[in-house]
Structure formats: C-alpha cells, structure tokens
Design a protein around this motif. Structure first.
Motif, PDB file in Angstrom:
ATOM      1  N   ALA A 185       6.369   2.850   0.589  1.00  0.00           N
ATOM      2  CA  ALA A 185       7.366   1.690   0.720  1.00  0.00           C
ATOM      3  C   ALA A 185       8.624   2.171   0.520  1.00  0.00           C
ATOM      4  CB  ALA A 185       7.178   0.671  -0.555  1.00  0.00           C
ATOM      5  N   PRO A 186       9.697   1.620   1.140  1.00  0.00           N
ATOM      6  CA  PRO A 186      11.079   2.104   0.644  1.00  0.00           C
ATOM      7  C   PRO A 186      11.459   2.240  -0.574  1.00  0.00           C
ATOM      8  CG  PRO A 186      10.850   0.327   2.529  1.00  0.00           C
ATOM      9  CD  PRO A 186       9.673   0.378   1.764  1.00  0.00           C
ATOM     10  N   ALA A 187      12.286   3.141  -1.192  1.00  0.00           N
ATOM     11  CA  ALA A 187      12.710   2.901  -2.427  1.00  0.00           C
ATOM     12  C   ALA A 187      13.386   1.751  -2.939  1.00  0.00           C
ATOM     13  CB  ALA A 187      13.729   4.320  -2.756  1.00  0.00           C
ATOM     14  N   SER A 188      13.843   0.939  -2.332  1.00  0.00           N
ATOM     15  CA  SER A 188      14.517  -0.260  -2.511  1.00  0.00           C
ATOM     16  C   SER A 188      13.706  -1.249  -2.819  1.00  0.00           C
ATOM     17  CB  SER A 188      15.239  -0.928  -1.394  1.00  0.00           C
ATOM     18  OG  SER A 188      14.463  -1.143  -0.247  1.00  0.00           O
ATOM     19  N   LEU A 189      12.293  -1.000  -2.689  1.00  0.00           N
ATOM     20  CA  LEU A 189      10.989  -1.944  -2.920  1.00  0.00           C
ATOM     21  C   LEU A 189      10.455  -1.517  -4.195  1.00  0.00           C
ATOM     22  CD1 LEU A 189       9.474  -3.293   0.376  1.00  0.00           C
ATOM     23  CD2 LEU A 189      11.531  -4.044  -0.951  1.00  0.00           C
ATOM     24  N   ALA A 190      10.786  -0.261  -4.805  1.00  0.00           N
ATOM     25  CA  ALA A 190      10.102   0.242  -6.046  1.00  0.00           C
ATOM     26  C   ALA A 190      10.204  -0.644  -7.228  1.00  0.00           C
ATOM     27  CB  ALA A 190      10.414   1.402  -6.284  1.00  0.00           C
ATOM     28  N   PRO A 191      11.158  -1.324  -7.564  1.00  0.00           N
ATOM     29  CA  PRO A 191      11.179  -2.438  -8.755  1.00  0.00           C
ATOM     30  C   PRO A 191      10.335  -3.390  -8.879  1.00  0.00           C
ATOM     31  CG  PRO A 191      13.468  -1.615  -8.262  1.00  0.00           C
ATOM     32  CD  PRO A 191      12.506  -1.312  -6.827  1.00  0.00           C
ATOM     33  N   PHE A 192       9.661  -3.584  -7.482  1.00  0.00           N
ATOM     34  CA  PHE A 192       8.878  -4.826  -7.299  1.00  0.00           C
ATOM     35  C   PHE A 192       7.495  -4.629  -7.203  1.00  0.00           C
ATOM     36  CE2 PHE A 192      13.263  -5.362  -5.189  1.00  0.00           C
ATOM     37  CZ  PHE A 192      13.468  -6.489  -5.779  1.00  0.00           C
ATOM     38  N   LEU A 193       7.106  -3.273  -7.285  1.00  0.00           N
ATOM     39  CA  LEU A 193       5.831  -2.941  -7.325  1.00  0.00           C
ATOM     40  C   LEU A 193       5.276  -2.729  -8.620  1.00  0.00           C
ATOM     41  CD1 LEU A 193       6.126  -0.829  -3.990  1.00  0.00           C
ATOM     42  CD2 LEU A 193       5.077  -3.106  -4.192  1.00  0.00           C
ATOM     43  N   ALA A 194       4.213  -3.151  -8.971  1.00  0.00           N
ATOM     44  CA  ALA A 194       3.572  -2.975 -10.103  1.00  0.00           C
ATOM     45  C   ALA A 194       1.959  -3.013 -10.148  1.00  0.00           C
ATOM     46  CB  ALA A 194       4.151  -3.910 -11.399  1.00  0.00           C
ATOM     47  N   TYR A 195       1.478  -2.222 -11.083  1.00  0.00           N
ATOM     48  CA  TYR A 195      -0.030  -2.223 -11.377  1.00  0.00           C
ATOM     49  C   TYR A 195      -0.668  -3.549 -11.317  1.00  0.00           C
ATOM     50  CZ  TYR A 195      -4.413  -1.269 -13.505  1.00  0.00           C
ATOM     51  OH  TYR A 195      -6.016  -1.200 -13.819  1.00  0.00           O
ATOM     52  N   LYS A 196      -1.523  -3.830 -10.560  1.00  0.00           N
ATOM     53  CA  LYS A 196      -2.031  -5.281 -10.707  1.00  0.00           C
ATOM     54  C   LYS A 196      -1.230  -6.470 -10.206  1.00  0.00           C
ATOM     55  CE  LYS A 196      -6.094  -4.170 -11.682  1.00  0.00           C
ATOM     56  NZ  LYS A 196      -7.111  -3.852 -10.672  1.00  0.00           N
ATOM     57  N   GLY A 197      -0.095  -6.033  -9.831  1.00  0.00           N
ATOM     58  CA  GLY A 197       0.932  -7.078  -9.178  1.00  0.00           C
ATOM     59  C   GLY A 197       0.533  -7.206  -7.527  1.00  0.00           C
ATOM     60  N   VAL A 251       0.456   2.632  -8.375  1.00  0.00           N
ATOM     61  CA  VAL A 251       1.753   2.950  -7.982  1.00  0.00           C
ATOM     62  C   VAL A 251       2.461   4.091  -8.369  1.00  0.00           C
ATOM     63  CG1 VAL A 251       4.355   2.216  -8.265  1.00  0.00           C
ATOM     64  CG2 VAL A 251       2.306   0.372  -8.204  1.00  0.00           C
ATOM     65  N   GLU A 252       2.914   4.912  -7.477  1.00  0.00           N
ATOM     66  CA  GLU A 252       3.437   6.254  -7.729  1.00  0.00           C
ATOM     67  C   GLU A 252       4.845   6.251  -7.256  1.00  0.00           C
ATOM     68  OE1 GLU A 252       2.171  10.999  -7.230  1.00  0.00           O
ATOM     69  OE2 GLU A 252       1.214   9.404  -6.235  1.00  0.00           O
ATOM     70  N   ASP A 253       5.591   6.440  -8.070  1.00  0.00           N
ATOM     71  CA  ASP A 253       7.221   6.741  -7.627  1.00  0.00           C
ATOM     72  C   ASP A 253       7.588   8.271  -7.159  1.00  0.00           C
ATOM     73  OD1 ASP A 253       7.934   4.257  -7.898  1.00  0.00           O
ATOM     74  OD2 ASP A 253       8.083   4.512 -10.048  1.00  0.00           O
ATOM     75  N   LEU A 254       8.060   8.517  -5.961  1.00  0.00           N
ATOM     76  CA  LEU A 254       8.208   9.751  -5.465  1.00  0.00           C
ATOM     77  C   LEU A 254       9.490   9.911  -4.766  1.00  0.00           C
ATOM     78  CD1 LEU A 254       5.002  10.001  -2.931  1.00  0.00           C
ATOM     79  CD2 LEU A 254       5.209  10.986  -5.461  1.00  0.00           C
ATOM     80  N   ALA A 255       9.843  11.081  -4.701  1.00  0.00           N
ATOM     81  CA  ALA A 255      11.507  11.278  -4.041  1.00  0.00           C
ATOM     82  C   ALA A 255      11.713  10.427  -3.004  1.00  0.00           C
ATOM     83  CB  ALA A 255      11.652  12.609  -3.818  1.00  0.00           C
ATOM     84  N   GLY A 256      10.959  10.223  -1.916  1.00  0.00           N
ATOM     85  CA  GLY A 256      11.394   9.687  -0.735  1.00  0.00           C
ATOM     86  C   GLY A 256      10.990   7.979  -0.978  1.00  0.00           C
ATOM     87  N   GLY A 257      10.459   7.507  -2.168  1.00  0.00           N
ATOM     88  CA  GLY A 257       9.935   6.072  -2.058  1.00  0.00           C
ATOM     89  C   GLY A 257       8.882   6.066  -2.914  1.00  0.00           C
TER      90      GLY A 257
END
Length: 205
Positions: free
Chosen positions: A128-140, A154-160
């Motif tokens: 997913a785009p980095a801009s959507l990272a704050p909205f992604l959560a485990y069991k969300g 969910v895994e946050d990476l350098a590119g998103g």
C-alpha cells in the motif's frame, strides 16, 4: 454507503468515450449485472464497481450503464477495460451490515506482492502507499476492489506498507479476487472510523 460484501460479479461489456472522444473525456460503461437484482435500482442510484461508487445513468434488461470521469479512471483500476467486476448496491435503511462501513471512495492503489494458496485458503499480500500506513492495523478492516477484508499482518517498509490477508474459499469463489496476479494494482479504501480517528489525532491541541 456500502458494506464491502459483493452481491454479484458482473462484467464490463462495452466502453464508449464521452464528450466526442476528447483526450480528457471520461467513458460510458455498459455493464452486465450478473446475478445482481436490479428491480429496486433506479436512475441516479449508486452501485459500487470494483469498490468505486458510480451512478446509474440507464438500465437495460440484464444490466446498467454508468459514466466514469477521467479523474476517476486516473485514480482507480478496473474501470477502463472489459472484464469481470465486483458489484454491490448501496445500503438501504434496515439492511444488514455484513462487512464494514464502506463509502465507495478509493483512497489509493495497492500492488499485489503475493497471492498463493495456503492450506484451504489463499494468502494475499498487498503493498500500500505510505500515505495509507496510518490507517492499516492488525485485525482492522480494508477494502480491496470493493471486498471487505480483515488485515492479518502489517509491515512498514521504506517504500510503503505491506499488509497480509487470508482469503477463505468462499471469498475467492464469489469475487474477482480469484483473478489477481502478482504485480497487479488494486483499489484500496481504508476503514472510515480509522480515517476520522487519524484526523482527530492530527489536530493541534
């Protein structure tokens, strides 16, 4: 509003340019409704197509038509070519909410990183785009091509951000997700509640 529970798999059968075919014009889509009941659908009603809310501009015996703007084509996938599409009619008062609250507004495009069978189910991993990272959560909740799904990892990476989903056989059988391939882009809509929470947390105190 929608729930992300696909009611039928239809098919885009015909694509015609709007406004005389100018470069910045949208398209007129003729869609076979599959098994979607159109008896209570009128002109101006909303139907989600691959997760994108569209307005019915005409009906025919076994389908309907919508006009899609160039901006919508730029921001979504799956509305610019013939093929199978997920369909869901908008909610009515008293309808059961089987998935989660969905607006039909695509927040961004993801890319399929992995789509493989695991036991009786399938594992889907999407970048997913980095801009959507704050909205992604485990069991969300997340909507992929109009399908309400639960995030398993969910895994946050350098590119998103990459998120993983477990797809049960029923979901594979009754949606267009069965046709996904690695590298394919998909329509993403984040959870409505998560969107408001992020907005409140971002306000100055």
């Amino acid at each position: 509003m929608f729930t992300g529970i696909v009611a039928a798999v239809g098919r885009i059968e015909k694509i015609e340019p709007l406004a005389g075919g100018q470069a910045d014009a949208g398209v007129h889509l003729s869609i076979h409704a599959g098994g979607l009941d159109l008896s209570d659908v009128g002109l101006g009603d909303s139907i989600a197509i691959q997760g994108a809310c569209m307005t019915v501009v005409s009906k025919h015996v076994d389908g309907f038509a919508v006009d899609v703007s160039r901006e919508s084509l730029r921001l979504t996938m799956g509305l610019d070519a013939q093929g199978a599409v997920n369909l869901e009619k908008s909610l009515r008062v008293g309808d059961q909410i089987g998935g989660h609250i969905v607006s039909g507004h695509v927040d961004g495009l993801g890319e399929v990183v992995k789509f493989e069978p695991v036991g009786e189910s399938w594992e889907l991993i999407v970048q997913a785009p980095a801009s959507l990272a704050p909205f992604l959560a485990y069991k969300g909740s997340i909507t992929v091509n109009g399908v309400s799904l639960t995030v398993n990892r969910v895994e946050d990476l350098a590119g998103g951000t990459q998120f993983s989903i477990n797809l049960i056989p029923h979901t594979i059988a009754v949606t267009t997700l069965q046709h996904l391939t690695v590298g394919q882009r998909v329509n993403l809509e984040v959870d409505t509640i998560a969107r408001y929470v992020q907005r409140m947390l971002s306000l100055p105190r």
